[in-house]
Design a protein around this motif. Structure first.
Motif, short mmCIF file in Angstrom:
data_model
loop_
_atom_site.label_atom_id
_atom_site.label_comp_id
_atom_site.label_asym_id
_atom_site.label_seq_id
_atom_site.Cartn_x
_atom_site.Cartn_y
_atom_site.Cartn_z
N SER A 94 0.22 -47.37 29.43
CA SER A 94 1.77 -48.02 29.36
C SER A 94 1.49 -49.42 29.36
N GLY A 140 4.81 -37.68 21.33
CA GLY A 140 4.64 -37.83 22.90
C GLY A 140 5.02 -39.08 23.42
N ALA A 141 4.79 -40.07 22.62
CA ALA A 141 5.13 -41.46 23.09
C ALA A 141 6.64 -41.65 23.47
N SER A 142 7.11 -42.91 24.21
CA SER A 142 8.47 -43.19 24.57
C SER A 142 8.38 -44.32 25.08
N HIS A 143 9.47 -45.17 25.13
CA HIS A 143 9.71 -46.43 25.57
C HIS A 143 11.03 -46.49 26.31
N PHE A 156 6.57 -49.24 27.03
CA PHE A 156 5.98 -48.22 26.35
C PHE A 156 4.92 -47.36 26.92
N THR A 157 5.23 -46.23 26.75
CA THR A 157 4.23 -45.02 27.27
C THR A 157 3.55 -44.01 26.59
N TRP A 158 2.61 -43.63 26.80
CA TRP A 158 1.80 -42.76 25.82
C TRP A 158 0.81 -41.68 26.46
N LEU A 207 7.49 -43.87 16.63
CA LEU A 207 6.73 -43.50 17.71
C LEU A 207 5.72 -42.37 17.60
N PRO A 208 4.59 -42.54 18.16
CA PRO A 208 3.43 -41.37 18.11
C PRO A 208 4.17 -40.23 18.69
N GLU A 211 -2.52 -41.32 30.61
CA GLU A 211 -1.32 -42.05 30.34
C GLU A 211 -1.56 -43.43 30.35
N PRO A 222 -1.44 -39.38 25.09
CA PRO A 222 -1.97 -38.61 23.66
C PRO A 222 -2.07 -37.16 23.71
#
Length: 614
Positions: A413, A441-444, A458-460, A438-439, A411, A462
């Motif tokens: 962020s 699986g990514a979120s904010h 922002f968190t991802w 967003l890629p 993870e 991959p």
């Protein structure tokens, strides 16, 4: 040359504490100072330029006396005369009929005057058409310089080179310069129309050059700071000429330059000379820390600059303080002198602008000098640089880096934080820019908006299919104008920040409670094959399953050679096209697509190819 007229100007503000003001010595001549510059005339087109001469003269010079026996005041038009008639000369040798003009009927449009100081200042404009781009020289010359013994002539020039620029610098003159031996003063330069700047929004660059004539005078050529020699005689007048070159974007001189002739009055060191400290700071929004004499302000928000005076004689001494300024300020700028307490001498100069609006953005080079009348003491000249700029949209404080490199399974962020420098504005939106996605699986998080600030995270993590990704994620912020604008600005302003996000191929970070078999299934292989790619692992069940954060290799990096294509590489390593595409998210195209020589691919060798994988 076609006609002459007036533009711009200088002004004089005289505030009496008590008593009458004494006149200023005129010396032998009547010429005080002048600058000359040019600008290409966009209205008339062709090779037409407008020359502007700003000059100052002894007001009571006999040739200036009007039919009613009075002398010029603001608004009058004066025909320039002298021991040698003031003349503007230029030559165009390339014209079909060679041009050699000496214009002697020059009119001065008086923009400021002083009865006490016995001077007038004004502007002369002349329009001239040439046969080509130049270069051409124009010279303003005559006789004689005030305050200098004998009939000493004056001469200043400007060079027109329309092939390299559309103007020559306008050097800012100061009506009175008094300086002690060893002291400095500045002669700022700017565009002829000061609100105009370079297309890139930066600042024009100039280089100053000292003319011949006065021994010992020094010059800082990149700042326009002139130094009075320590050997200068107190009470003398130093007639100096300074040339200013316009520089191009690379910092090299263009073919255009202009000159100013300025008289420097050498005053005694020490004595009751009022001190002029640096100006006090502006409000926290708008202060520019580059120097204490430079200010930057945004439209929609007012400012107030105070310059304190010290050492002014107390009431009862018959004193007065004259303040001379170089340029007429914008009409909405107020200028005043205020005492510390009622009945006391003026202790500070105040410049204020309630609310510059859109369209008021400009650069102001404001220079001034002051004189205490009865004591004869003068304050050295001081200059303020005030830039009024358009109000900015919210600016991004974080992230402070432009790219991140992530690993599959781990993870990552970062905070996206914005601040509107206008403290009364409100950040109304912070989120993903419309042009960005967003890629997988990514979120904010939802943006937290508080007044002129906003923040989101922002968190991802991959996915296993994200290895090799090279993406750009953009964020947008908008503001709502504060009520202080009150029709000064309409609509919101927006800004955008883009971050490059890359995922390292062939590397996976084991998550909590994952076994080597779990990881193998994510990459469409078996645990034995995955173990073979990580020979440092002795006990795969224990080391992978119970050691959080273990980094596993999920393939080998292969460098593409000339003639390689995907199917050939798959065959070489006993794997499949489908599996190579899964391990390299940046790959697109068909099986026989030509790959970039020297690029790297993640490849997982496999000797057991299943038919359904082909």
């Amino acid at each position: 040359m076609r006609g002459s007229g007036g533009m711009g100007g200088r002004w004089l503000l005289v505030l009496l504490v008590a008593g009458m003001m004494a006149g200023e010595c005129a010396g032998q001549g009547h010429f005080r100072f002048a600058n000359i510059f040019w600008e290409r005339n966009a209205t008339l087109g062709g090779f037409v330029v407008t020359y502007t001469i700003r000059s100052s003269w002894q007001r009571t010079y006999p040739e200036f006396q009007k039919p009613d026996l009075s002398f010029p005041v603001v608004g009058d038009v004066v025909r320039l005369r002298g021991f040698k008639t003031p003349t503007l000369s230029t030559v165009d040798e390339n014209a079909t009929a060679p041009l050699n003009v000496s214009l002697i009927n020059l009119d001065l449009h008086v923009t400021s005057s002083s009865t006490a100081g016995d001077w007038i200042t004004g502007t002369t404009t002349v329009v001239q058409e040439y046969s080509g781009l130049g270069p051409y020289d124009a010279t303003f010359h005559g006789c004689c310089i005030a305050g200098v013994a004998g009939n000493v002539p004056f001469s200043i020039a400007t060079r027109v080179d329309m092939g390299s620029s559309s103007f020559a610098p306008a050097v800012v003159p100061v009506p009175v310069i008094y300086a002690e031996p060893g002291r400095n003063f500045s002669l700022p330069a700017q565009h002829p129309r000061s609100l105009l700047g370079p297309p890139d929004g930066g600042l024009f660059q100039f280089k100053w050059q000292l003319g011949a004539g006065v021994a010992g005078v020094s010059l800082v050529d990149n700042l326009g700071v002139v130094g009075v020699p320590l050997t200068a005689t107190v009470g003398s007048v130093l007639p100096i000429v300074v040339r200013v070159h316009l520089l191009d974007g690379a910092g090299s001189p263009t073919g255009s330059w202009s000159e100013i002739a300025q008289n420097v009055h050498v005053m005694a060191v020490g004595g009751p000379v009022p001190a002029m400290p640096m100006p006090s700071g502006m409000p926290s929004f708008g202060a520019l820390s580059e120097t204490d004499r430079t200010y930057e302000q945004r439209t929609g928000f007012g400012f107030r600059i105070e310059v304190a005076f010290a050492g002014v004689t107390m009431p009862g001494s018959g004193d007065a303080l004259e303040l001379y300024t170089n340029e007429r300020l914008p009409s909405l700028v107020t200028m005043s002198m205020e005492p510390a307490t009622p009945g006391q001498p003026p202790s500070k100069l105040i410049l204020s602008w309630d609310r510059p609006c859109v369209g008021d953005e400009q650069a102001i080079e404001f220079c001034f000098a002051a004189r205490e009348i009865s004591s004869g003491s003068y304050l050295p000249q001081m200059c303020l640089s005030i830039r009024v700029l358009l109000d900015l949209p919210p600016m991004f404080l974080t992230p402070t880096v432009s790219q991140y490199t992530l690993r599959m399974g781990a993870e990552t962020s970062f905070d996206v934080e914005v601040l509107d420098a206008a403290v009364d504005d409100e950040v109304s939106f912070l989120g993903l820019a419309p042009s960005s996605t967003l890629p997988a699986g990514a979120s904010h998080t939802p943006a937290e908006l508080r007044g002129n600030r906003g923040i989101l995270t922002f968190t991802w993590v991959p996915l296993p299919t994200a290895g090799g990704s090279d993406l750009t994620v953009c964020f947008e912020a908008k503001d709502i104008p504060a009520t202080t604008y009150d029709q000064c600005r309409s609509g919101a302003r927006s800004s955008e920040l883009c971050v490059r996000v890359m995922v390292e191929p062939c590397k996976y970070v084991v998550r909590d409670k994952e076994t080597i078999a779990d990881v193998a299934s994510l990459f469409a292989t078996d645990w034995v094959q995955l173990w073979a790619l990580n020979p440092s692992i002795v006990e795969p069940d224990y080391e992978v399953g119970k050691s959080l954060g273990t980094v596993l290799s999920t393939g080998h990096m292969y460098r593409v050679d000339s003639g390689d294509y995907l199917n050939a590489i798959a065959f070489k390593f006993g794997t499949t096209l489908k599996h190579i595409l899964m391990l390299n998210a940046n790959l697109t195209g068909t099986a026989d697509a030509v790959l970039e020589v020297g690029s790297d691919l993640c490849v997982m060798p496999n000797s057991c190819i299943r038919e359904d994988d082909s």
